[in-house]
Design a protein around this motif. Structure first.
Motif, PDB file in Angstrom:
ATOM      1  N   ASN A  76       0.835  -1.202   0.000  1.00 42.13           N
ATOM      2  CA  ASN A  76       0.000   0.000   0.000  1.00 42.13           C
ATOM      3  C   ASN A  76       0.871   1.254   0.000  1.00 42.13           C
ATOM      4  OD1 ASN A  76      -2.384   1.503   0.028  1.00 42.13           O
ATOM      5  ND2 ASN A  76      -2.558   1.458   2.270  1.00 42.13           N
ATOM      6  N   ARG A  79       2.580   1.983   3.316  1.00 38.43           N
ATOM      7  CA  ARG A  79       1.733   2.404   4.445  1.00 38.43           C
ATOM      8  C   ARG A  79       1.144   1.229   5.219  1.00 38.43           C
ATOM      9  NH1 ARG A  79      -0.232   5.507   0.232  1.00 38.43           N
ATOM     10  NH2 ARG A  79      -2.258   4.488   0.246  1.00 38.43           N
ATOM     11  N   THR A  80       1.326  -0.011   4.713  1.00 39.90           N
ATOM     12  CA  THR A  80       0.635  -1.138   5.334  1.00 39.90           C
ATOM     13  C   THR A  80       1.579  -2.298   5.614  1.00 39.90           C
ATOM     14  OG1 THR A  80      -1.447  -0.550   4.247  1.00 39.90           O
ATOM     15  CG2 THR A  80      -1.256  -2.785   5.092  1.00 39.90           C
ATOM     16  N   ALA A  88       5.992  -2.590   6.417  1.00 36.69           N
ATOM     17  CA  ALA A  88       5.395  -1.647   5.476  1.00 36.69           C
ATOM     18  C   ALA A  88       6.423  -1.112   4.490  1.00 36.69           C
ATOM     19  CB  ALA A  88       4.738  -0.492   6.237  1.00 36.69           C
ATOM     20  N   GLN A  89       7.679  -0.999   4.935  1.00 36.96           N
ATOM     21  CA  GLN A  89       8.736  -0.505   4.054  1.00 36.96           C
ATOM     22  C   GLN A  89       9.277  -1.598   3.126  1.00 36.96           C
ATOM     23  OE1 GLN A  89       8.820  -0.093   7.477  1.00 36.96           O
ATOM     24  NE2 GLN A  89       7.872   1.938   7.329  1.00 36.96           N
ATOM     25  N   VAL A 182       1.666  11.198  -1.485  1.00 40.07           N
ATOM     26  CA  VAL A 182       2.151   9.825  -1.324  1.00 40.07           C
ATOM     27  C   VAL A 182       2.754   9.336  -2.635  1.00 40.07           C
ATOM     28  CG1 VAL A 182       1.495   7.429  -0.905  1.00 40.07           C
ATOM     29  CG2 VAL A 182       0.529   9.254   0.500  1.00 40.07           C
ATOM     30  N   GLY A 244       4.941   4.412  11.296  1.00 38.54           N
ATOM     31  CA  GLY A 244       5.549   4.036  10.028  1.00 38.54           C
ATOM     32  C   GLY A 244       5.552   2.546   9.758  1.00 38.54           C
TER      33      GLY A 244
END
Length: 440
Positions: A76, A79-80, A88-89, A182, A244
Motif C-alpha cells: 500500500n 503504508r501497510t 510496510a517498508q 504519497v 511508520g
C-alpha cells in the motif's frame, strides 16, 4: 556474476514456472535474471486467502553462497504492514534470508533456493499471524485473544482491498482517488538499467484469471465479514505496531463489494471484446490468427481418431478466437449422458494472455464457479490441445487430491469435501445438472 550462478538462477526459475504449485509464480526480464519478481497467492483458510502478494528478489553475484535480497512490493505504497515479519517498508524478516535471528540450522545454505524462500514467506501467511511477532507466540490472555481476532480481521479486509481490488483496478485502468503527497513504491526501479517503454507486469494475466476463479470466495468473505464489522469501524492497533510500521484504516466492506463487482464486469467486457479484436486480426492476416486456425484444425482431426473422448469442436462465426466445445459425458461416470457447451475465448495476445473458459451449460461442480468459470491448469500454455485436455480432466476427475486452490464453487466444494452424506448430496446435485444439460 559467474555463469554457474546465472545457470543456477535460470534453472530455479524454470522449475517454479513449470511446477504445479498454483500459489507461486516468478518472472524476470530476459536481459537480467538477477532481478526477479515473485508472486505468492495467499493460502486458503487464512486472512490472506487468494490475495496477490508481490516481491522483488535481487540475487548478488555470489549466489547461492549468499541469500538474495527480498523486498515486499504489496505494501500500500509503504503504508501497510501485512505481517509482523513483512514490514510496510518492504523488509521481510526471515532467518533464511539473514534478516532475522533464528535457531541454529535455520540460516541460509547454498542447498536452499528461491522456491524454499517463497515457501518460507508463504508460511508466515498463517491463520493467526499475530503469533509471528516475537513475545506473542504463546499469547493466551483474553486481551491477546481479542487482539488476535482484531488483527486477523483487518488483514483480511486489507488483503481484499489492497492486494486484490486495487491491483485489478490498476490493471484495468479503473480510476480511484490518489492520496496527496504519497509516492507509490515503483517496482520498475529494479529494472531502470534496462531502459524500456513497456512496464514490466508479468503477473497481470495470471491475476485476472485467478480473480475470476476466486470471485465467489471473495464475495463470500465480504458477506461474512460485513456482518461482524460495520462500515467506518476503525482498525485496532496492535501492541507491536509503531509509527511508520502499522496497518491503519477502517472497515469499508460495502464499498469493497461494489468495487469487486465492477472489476468482475470489466473483466467480462474485456473478454467479450476479443471476438472483434480477433476478426480484425483475421482481416489483417496476422500470424496469431493463422496459428489458431491451424491448431483448431489439427485438434479436430486428432479427436476424430480418439474413441475415448466424445466432443464436438467448432469456431463461432468462423472466428478462430472464439471456440465452442461440446463435451459429452463419458459413460459410467457422474457426467454420463450429459452434454455441456463450453466457450473458449482467445486473445490476440495468446499465449501471453491465456484463454478464458466459460461453461454455458450450468453444472454443479467444485471446479466450475456459479457463473460457469472453470478452474483448470494446462501443462503447455501455448498448446491449445493441452488446454482442452486439461479442461476435460478438470471436469471428469472423480477422486482428485484435495487442493483448496482449485475449488471455485464454495457451495459445491463444501459438499464434495464434506461428510459422506454431504458427498452424496453433491453427487445428486451434479447428476441433476447433468440430466438437465441436454435440455439447456
Amino acid at each position: 556474476m559467474s555463469n554457474q550462478s546465472i545457470l543456477r538462477i535460470t534453472r530455479e526459475l524454470s522449475e517454479i514456472q513449470k511446477g504445479s504449485d498454483l500459489s507461486l509464480a516468478v518472472a524476470c526480464r530476459d536481459i537480467d535474471v538477477r532481478h526477479v519478481r515473485a508472486l505468492i497467492i495467499g493460502p486458503p483458510d487464512t486472512p490472506y486467502e487468494f490475495g496477490f502478494f508481490e516481491f522483488s528478489v535481487k540475487f548478488a553475484r555470489d549466489y547461492p553462497t549468499k541469500a538474495p535480497a527480498v523486498t515486499a512490493i504489496t505494501t500500500n505504497a509503504g503504508r501497510t504492514r501485512f505481517n509482523p515479519n513483512i514490514y510496510a517498508q518492504g523488509r521481510v524478516c526471515l532467518s533464511i534470508l539473514g534478516t532475522w535471528r533464528g535457531e541454529r540450522g535455520e540460516e541460509w545454505s547454498s542447498a536452499q533456493g528461491l522456491e524454499s524462500i517463497l515457501i518460507s514467506i508463504q508460511s508466515l501467511m498463517s491463520q493467526n499471524p499475530y503469533e509471528n511477532e516475537p513475545g506473542f507466540e504463546d499469547a493466551k490472555t483474553d486481551y491477546d485473544k481479542k487482539n488476535q481476532e482484531a488483527y486477523v480481521a483487518k488483514i483480511r479486509h486489507e488483503t481484499l482491498r489492497i492486494s486484490i481490488i486495487e491491483r485489478l483496478e490498476d490493471y484495468l485502468g479503473i480510476g480511484r482517488e490518489k492520496v496527496p503527497g504519497v509516492t507509490v513504491y515503483n517496482a520498475e526501479e529494479d529494472y531502470q538499467s534496462n531502459a524500456s517503454d513497456a512496464p514490466f507486469e508479468p503477473f497481470k494475466d495470471l491475476c485476472k484469471r485467478r480473480f475470476l476463479w476466486y470471485y465467489d470466495s471473495y464475495l463470500l468473505a465480504i458477506e461474512r465479514e460485513s456482518e461482524k464489522y460495520k462500515d467506518g469501524q476503525r482498525f485496532e492497533k496492535m501492541p507491536f505496531e509503531g509509527p511508520g510500521n502499522i496497518m491503519d484504516g477502517s472497515f469499508q466492506y460495502s464499498s469493497l463489494k461494489l468495487r469487486l463487482q465492477a472489476i468482475y464486469e470489466r473483466l467480462h467486457k474485456e473478454v467479450e471484446a476479443w471476438a472483434d479484436e480477433g476478426k480484425i486480426a483475421v482481416q489483417k492476416e496476422m500470424s496469431i490468427a493463422s496459428n489458431l486456425q491451424r491448431q483448431f484444425e489439427q485438434i479436430v482431426e486428432n479427436y476424430k481418431k480418439n474413441d475415448s473422448v466424445t466432443l464436438d469442436l467448432e469456431l463461432v462465426d468462423k472466428n478462430p478466437f472464439i471456440w465452442q466445445l461440446v463435451l459429452f459425458g463419458r459413460p459410467m461416470t457422474n457426467l454420463d449422458g450429459g452434454m455441456f457447451r463450453i466457450k473458449i475465448y482467445l486473445s490476440p495476445k495468446f499465449p501471453d494472455v491465456l484463454p478464458r473458459i466459460k461453461f454455458e451449460t450450468p453444472i454443479f461442480h467444485h471446479r466450475v464457479s456459479k457463473d460457469g468459470i472453470l478452474c483448470y491448469d494446462p501443462t503447455r500454455k501455448d498448446d491449445l490441445k493441452s488446454h482442452i485436455e486439461a479442461i476435460i480432466e478438470a471436469v471428469e476427475e472423480e477422486s482428485p487430491a484435495y487442493d483448496p486452490r482449485t475449488l471455485v464453487n464454495p457451495d459445491a466444494a463444501k459438499l464434495f469435501w464434506g461428510t459422506p452424506e454431504e458427498k452424496k448430496l453433491y453427487n445428486r446435485k451434479l447428476r441433476r445438472s447433468v440430466q438437465e444439460s441436454t435440455e439447456y
